[in-house]
Design an enzyme around this catalytic site. Structure first.
Site, PDB file in Angstrom:
ATOM      1  N   ASP A 177       0.810  -1.222   0.000  1.00  0.00           N
ATOM      2  CA  ASP A 177       0.000   0.000   0.000  1.00  0.00           C
ATOM      3  C   ASP A 177       0.838   1.263   0.000  1.00  0.00           C
ATOM      4  O   ASP A 177       0.327   2.357  -0.238  1.00  0.00           O
ATOM      5  CB  ASP A 177      -0.862   0.038   1.275  1.00  0.00           C
ATOM      6  CG  ASP A 177      -2.095  -0.818   1.150  1.00  0.00           C
ATOM      7  OD1 ASP A 177      -2.568  -1.003   0.028  1.00  0.00           O
ATOM      8  OD2 ASP A 177      -2.578  -1.303   2.189  1.00  0.00           O
TER       9      ASP A 177
HETATM   10  C1  BGC Z   1       0.308   1.187   6.246  1.00  0.00           C
HETATM   11  C2  BGC Z   1       0.010  -0.038   5.465  1.00  0.00           C
HETATM   12  C3  BGC Z   1      -1.465  -0.240   5.331  1.00  0.00           C
HETATM   13  C4  BGC Z   1      -2.158   1.022   4.858  1.00  0.00           C
HETATM   14  C5  BGC Z   1      -3.646   0.817   4.969  1.00  0.00           C
HETATM   15  C6  BGC Z   1      -0.411   2.373   5.642  1.00  0.00           C
HETATM   16  O1  BGC Z   1      -0.178   3.513   6.418  1.00  0.00           O
HETATM   17  O2  BGC Z   1       1.692   1.401   6.312  1.00  0.00           O
HETATM   18  O3  BGC Z   1       0.603  -1.172   6.081  1.00  0.00           O
HETATM   19  O4  BGC Z   1      -1.694  -1.269   4.441  1.00  0.00           O
HETATM   20  O5  BGC Z   1      -1.793   2.125   5.616  1.00  0.00           O
HETATM   21  O6  BGC Z   1      -4.414   1.657   4.283  1.00  0.00           O
HETATM   22  C1  NOJ Z   2      -1.436  -3.915   5.571  1.00  0.00           C
HETATM   23  C2  NOJ Z   2      -2.649  -3.989   4.732  1.00  0.00           C
HETATM   24  O1  NOJ Z   2      -3.740  -4.452   5.497  1.00  0.00           O
HETATM   25  C3  NOJ Z   2      -2.441  -4.888   3.541  1.00  0.00           C
HETATM   26  O2  NOJ Z   2      -3.565  -4.864   2.719  1.00  0.00           O
HETATM   27  C4  NOJ Z   2      -1.218  -4.483   2.791  1.00  0.00           C
HETATM   28  O3  NOJ Z   2      -1.017  -5.408   1.747  1.00  0.00           O
HETATM   29  C5  NOJ Z   2       0.003  -4.433   3.672  1.00  0.00           C
HETATM   30  N1  NOJ Z   2      -0.266  -3.600   4.799  1.00  0.00           N
HETATM   31  C6  NOJ Z   2       1.236  -3.933   2.960  1.00  0.00           C
HETATM   32  O4  NOJ Z   2       1.153  -2.585   2.658  1.00  0.00           O
END
Ligand code: BGC
Ligand code: NOJ
Length: 811
Positions: free
Chosen positions: A483
């Site tokens: 993400d």
């Molecule tokens: C986090 C990710 C997460 C995303 C969710 C980010 O701030 O680092 O791990 O998947 O937010 O929207």
């Molecule tokens: C947490 C999120 O829930 C997941 O959808 C995502 O793939 C990972 N972070 C990596 O960014």
């Protein structure tokens, strides 16, 4: 340092010291009523949806941490304490918290009085039961007061924390006998209320927080408790709470049990009222009667324990390694159930407000859960698929209560659609139920647009084919699995979100990770087509997959590892040419899992590069070198300090991709070494560094470049649970459901002598004994099923309700 120990027989983690390095929590409930509970009784409850139906309040981000919970107070001749240590925090003579499977038992003892509280949510009912056992262990009789306490949330958790100008005027309660009812907004648009009861007459109560606590006190010293006197307050607005007071006499050695129930009731629109202004309490009263006695409560508790024993009995490992056994047999399976239920909504790091059920997340959670309750998995697949768009794209999440997709944390993540193929194929392999593909499923929840689930999978597949970039690799969209790799975002404004902002329109950034996923799950789709009688579709799918393989070989290879992406300008990401972030884990994992480069040495070279550049004492970091500057063309990933989260943290979720990749190449030693590094039971001794619960995975462990390598964050709700379970059970221990039956192909450390597994699969029981006389890591000499040698590695799905003995000789 350890703060407790595993009790494998009871399937519990036993915490002996209340001041754990962080609140160590547990989940209660498996259907509609859920609670989070910490080792000091902090936490909250909700019905189905942590945002829209929050039953009790909890203060995220509070000082001290973990404030608000299901508290009990004792006033023993002026000596005030709580059995869970918090909130009073007076020193206890004895303290213990046993977190079990969907229950928690907290025991505190002081001055010869022991208070033991069992918290659980019974199967089939919308309530949390708290069985309080009081024992006078002293040699004198004791007279003391017991106070209960919960604080109600005004239902919508976000509103409750923000809209004070309204909320402070809406709160309403009723008190009848020993039962306190919370009925805010019941008279208009809600037909649900909450209640908190006790199975004995009370000597006092409170429902108004200020009266009970005192305006300038905290939960640690409520006026009513300190003074030993309830106010019998009735809340009108402000903050409704529920507290009972009981005066108790116990002779020396005497015990007493009390049953408290925190419940949720929904009434039919035309059955809301008992009389004008008084809520219909029938359903609450029925529940209270049902759990009136300890006998009834004990029975339900036993039922819950049996329920869990049955679920866990589907996959049981017996190996020489007790830490491995407890992960595989108990805790990893348990975490898979919890992540399946919660997705990313409610934990101590997820507020229950921001995120609901993720399209990508829930599909992945399913691969660790589907063997437990396949019917629920099926329902989940259909719910998720119903939020898909007609072009195959997807909402990124939906709220569990409404099941409608929303764009609150963005959309247009181009990996999303492919995960539906993973979950559906896992379901079919576990159950053999091909009929799921015939189910009619709407697009964007619009029934008029319903098509078969098979058609949904096809749209997922073609969403990639129809969205290719200049190198014939998949366009990344907002982001892929990572993400934080926001290649079309270019954000300079701190007030905008990396998840929802896409400042550069028409981006052509491409993802090599999605390309690897497409080869892996596209091949799976082709297999599904073939078995589903769609040979032409299968051939076409294989054609597209073949083209993608070519594109990866041509444009996705960097010399020693796979590239990660091409950015908005067509520049390489995750290449030796980059100054920072030269290599990333995701594309290495997915390309090798898809078999790319296994024939020409690329896969071997990639995994050596992972070992060399990404591996560290605490696991495999996500990228290297970590970003030290903000790279506007890469987005959120470069905002995190080095070594944390997506910026070179050990992102535990994708470590299993490398474990599986290692098993594909036959490196059992290395696969297992990676497994052990992040599996929580192996980290118990460094709890003071690791900080998080030693019985569940965390999303992230700070990586080698971090300020404090080895410190974990974001425990419980992470795809790590499902992927590690999948990697260890299906690829390392190697017992893998396939369309035709149970494939057996372990890849283990060469020094193991073997292990045994009991696997229930499609209405038959397989007792599998793996022997490794030649000490190899991979390879099968023979498989003997019920005395007969089999051909190949697949044991048939007998479906005969019988037990079959399977002997597997490696070599
Ligand atoms: C986090 C990710 C997460 C995303 C969710 C980010 O701030 O680092 O791990 O998947 O937010 O929207
Ligand atoms: C947490 C999120 O829930 C997941 O959808 C995502 O793939 C990972 N972070 C990596 O960014």
């Amino acid at each position: 340092m350890k703060y407790g120990h595993f009790d494998d027989r009871q399937k519990e983690y036993v915490i002996m010291e209340p001041q754990t390095p962080y609140p160590w929590i547990n989940y209660l409930g498996m259907e509609d009523f859920f609670s989070l509970i910490s080792n000091t009784a902090g936490g909250y409850s909700f019905y189905r949806d942590a945002r829209l139906r929050r039953i009790t309040r909890y203060r995220y981000n509070n000082v001290p941490i973990d404030d608000g919970g299901k508290y009990f107070y004792i006033n023993d001749a002026g000596d005030v304490w709580s059995p869970g240590w918090k909130p009073v925090k007076n020193k206890l003579d004895n303290y213990q918290c046993r977190h079990g499977l969907s229950y928690t038992i907290i025991t505190g003892e002081k001055n010869g009085l022991e208070v033991d509280v069992l918290y659980f949510v019974p199967l089939g009912d919308n309530c949390e039961i708290q069985k309080v056992k009081l024992t006078n262990k002293s040699s004198k009789s004791k007279e003391f007061k017991l106070f209960s306490f919960v604080e109600f949330c005004l239902w919508n958790a976000l509103d409750d924390m923000t809209n004070f100008q309204r909320n402070f005027s809406t709160g309403e309660v009723e008190v009848k006998g020993s039962v306190i009812y919370h009925k805010t907004e019941y008279k208009e648009r809600r037909n649900h209320y909450a209640f908190y009861s006790i199975n004995e007459p009370i000597q006092g109560f409170d429902t108004d927080r200020e009266s009970f606590v005192g305006l300038y006190n905290g939960f640690e010293n409520p006026d009513a408790v300190t003074e030993g006197k309830s106010r019998n307050s009735i809340a009108h607005g402000w903050s409704p709470v529920a507290s009972h007071m009981l005066k108790i006499n116990l002779a020396a050695g005497q015990e007493k049990e009390l049953i408290f129930i925190l419940g949720y009731v929904g009434n039919a629109e035309d059955d809301k009222w008992e009389s004008p202004g008084l809520i219909n309490k029938k359903k609450a009263e029925n529940l209270i009667v049902k759990y009136q006695s300890s006998v009834a409560v004990n029975q339900e508790f036993e039922r819950l324990r049996n329920y869990w024993s049955n679920l866990l009995s589907i996959y049981q490992l017996d190996s020489h390694d007790e830490k491995l056994n407890r992960m595989v047999n108990i805790w990893n399976q348990y975490q898979c159930m919890v992540t399946f239920n919660m997705s990313r909504s409610a934990s101590y790091f997820e507020s229950g407000i921001g995120r609901g059920m993720g399209f990508r997340d829930s599909n992945q959670d399913l691969i660790g859960f589907v063997h437990q309750i396949p019917e629920k998995a099926k329902e989940r697949i259909l719910d998720i698929a119903a939020t898909q768009f007609e072009d195959g794209g997807a909402y990124h999440q939906y709220q569990p209560l409404t099941k409608r997709g929303n764009n609150e944390i963005g959309g247009n993540f181009n990996d999303d659609p492919l995960w539906l193929i993973l979950s559906t194929s896992s379901y079919i392999k576990e159950t053999g139920d091909w009929s799921i593909l015939d189910e009619s499923v709407p697009f964007d929840n619009d029934e008029t647009k319903a098509k078969s689930l098979f058609e949904h999978l096809k749209r997922s597949f073609y969403h990639v084919v129809n969205n290719l970039g200049p190198h014939n690799l998949p366009l990344i969209g907002r982001a892929d699995w990572n993400d934080c790799l926001n290649l079309n975002c270019f954000s300079k404004n701190p007030d905008e979100s990396f998840q929802t902002t896409e400042n550069k329109q028409g981006g052509v950034a491409e993802s090599v990770m999605i390309a690897g996923m497409f080869v892996l799950y596209g091949t799976e789709f082709a297999q599904i087509c073939r078995r589903y009688g769609q040979q032409k579709e299968a051939d076409l799918a294989i054609f597209h997959v073949g083209k993608m393989k070519e594109s990866i070989k041509k444009h996705g290879w960097d010399g020693q590892w796979f590239l990660r992406a091409y950015d908005y300008f067509g520049n390489k990401v995750g290449s030796r040419e980059n100054e920072e972030g030269k290599i990333f884990i995701e594309s290495q994992g997915f390309c090798v899992m898809a078999g790319i480069g296994v024939d020409d040495g690329k896969a071997q070279s990639t995994l050596e590069s992972v070992k060399k550049h990404l591996d560290c004492e605490y696991g495999i970091v996500l990228n290297n070198p970590a970003f030290t500057k903000y790279h506007i063309n890469l987005g959120e990933i470069s905002t995190y300090p080095k070594g944390y989260k997506e910026n070179a943290g050990v992102f535990c979720h994708n470590n299993p991709w490398i474990m599986i990749a290692e098993t594909i190449l036959g490196n059992g030693d290395r696969a297992f070494e990676y497994y052990r590094k992040i599996a929580p039971s192996y980290l118990e001794d460094i709890s003071d560094l690791h900080k998080m619960e030693p019985y569940v995975y965390s999303q992230m462990i700070a990586g080698k470049d971090a300020h404090k390598p080895g410190e974990a964050k974001n425990s419980w709700l992470t795809g790590t649970a499902a992927w590690n379970y999948y990697a260890i059970t299906q690829y390392i221990l190697g017992i893998r459901p396939e369309y035709e039956g149970l494939l057996i192909d372990p890849c283990i450390p060469h020094n193991w002598n073997g292990f045994t597994i009991l696997r229930k699969f499609r209405n038959a029981v397989y007792k599998i004994a793996v022997q490794n006389p030649e000490h190899v890591s991979k390879g099968i000499k023979e498989i003997i099923v019920d005395g007969d040698k089999t051909k190949g590695l697949c044991v048939p799905a007998f479906g005969d309700g019988k037990t079959h003995n399977v002997t597997v000789i490696m070599g």
